[in-house]
Design an enzyme around this catalytic site. Structure first.
Site, PDB file in Angstrom:
ATOM      1  CD  GLU A  59      -2.253   1.388   2.825  1.00 31.12           C
ATOM      2  OE1 GLU A  59      -2.584   2.521   3.207  1.00 31.12           O
ATOM      3  OE2 GLU A  59      -2.297   0.375   3.559  1.00 31.12           O
ATOM      4  CG  ASP A  63      -0.041   7.009  -1.287  1.00 31.94           C
ATOM      5  OD1 ASP A  63      -1.206   7.401  -1.458  1.00 31.94           O
ATOM      6  OD2 ASP A  63       0.881   7.765  -0.935  1.00 31.94           O
ATOM      7  CG  ASN A 132      -5.779   1.339   3.181  1.00 31.94           C
ATOM      8  OD1 ASN A 132      -5.726   2.477   2.727  1.00 31.94           O
ATOM      9  ND2 ASN A 132      -5.928   1.091   4.470  1.00 31.94           N
ATOM     10  CD  GLU A 135      -3.460   4.208  -1.548  1.00 26.55           C
ATOM     11  OE1 GLU A 135      -3.532   5.426  -1.810  1.00 26.55           O
ATOM     12  OE2 GLU A 135      -3.204   3.763  -0.404  1.00 26.55           O
TER      13      GLU A 135
END
Length: 245
Positions: A59, A63, A132, A135
């Site tokens: 994650e 991101d 999440n 990502e």
């Protein structure tokens, strides 16, 4: 950039759900990417409630990758938008709400791997968990295939959303799009005025201003006819209205 790293598994806290079946096949089809190393996807779908390894590191990576890819997409698609508006527009596409909608469209909730307590409390519907996971999946694709490939996946996923903001691909001219947008929000229609007409009569260039008092927006466009200049000013005003309001 590719990865072939081995992935350790916590045998103490196993999740019996396997990544196969109709839900998995539909997910891969919508994602537009098939993992060569399925364990990468499994880890990307593993919530921390199930133990370690989980998707938190993926994650973290995803991101940054997502922000870079979306920034590049918006930079190319909206060449007239200033930095501040591009930043606001990007935030609308990478925030939790947007990622949750994307996760729901992909069917990630049916595949997410959760610990027993999180599963019983409805974690597979929780927006933060699903956002999440999106990502994390992006991070896993990046690790396996590099930025060029994951960028293609991200662009394909976001293209329908971007297209809604892009007058060039909407099928409607910019003045119509702007008018409909303002009417839907009960805002007074824009005012157009010719600021300048330069050149010989057969080769004039018009400079037109578009003002939307209700939004405090003022843009300028130019073109070889008054209509074209108005369309350009309207296009810029529409982009600003979408981002700011």
């Amino acid at each position: 950039m590719t990865s072939s790293r081995p992935i350790a598994h916590n045998t103490k806290n196993k999740q019996t759900k396997t990544l196969k079946g109709r839900d998995y096949a539909v997910f891969l089809q919508k994602l537009g990417y098939t993992f060569k190393q399925p364990d990468l996807l499994r880890e990307a779908l593993t919530h921390r409630s199930l133990g370690f390894p989980n998707n938190e590191r993926f994650e973290f990576l995803g991101d940054s990758v997502l922000n870079c890819a979306v920034s590049t997409l918006l930079f190319k698609r909206f060449p007239s938008l200033p930095e501040g508006d591009l930043t606001r527009l990007r935030a609308n596409f990478v925030n939790q709400q947007a990622l949750h909608r994307l996760a729901s469209a992909l069917g990630i909730g049916e595949l997410i791997l959760l610990g027993e307590g999180e599963r019983k409390s409805g974690g597979h519907h929780r927006p933060s968990i699903l956002a999440n996971a999106v990502e994390a999946i992006i991070g896993a694709i990046y690790l396996e295939s590099g930025f060029a490939v994951v960028e293609q996946v991200i662009v394909a996923l976001y293209e329908p959303l971007i297209r809604q903001l892009d007058p060039d691909t909407s099928g409607k001219d910019s003045k119509t799009l702007l008018q409909e947008y303002l009417q839907s929000r009960k805002i007074a229609l824009p005012e157009y005025s010719v600021l300048l007409a330069q050149g010989d009569p057969h080769a004039q260039v018009f400079h037109v201003e578009c003002v939307i008092p209700g939004f405090g927006i003022r843009t300028r466009g130019e073109g070889t006819s008054r209509r074209r200049a108005e369309q350009e000013a309207a296009r810029q005003a529409y982009e600003l209205a979408i981002v700011r309001h």
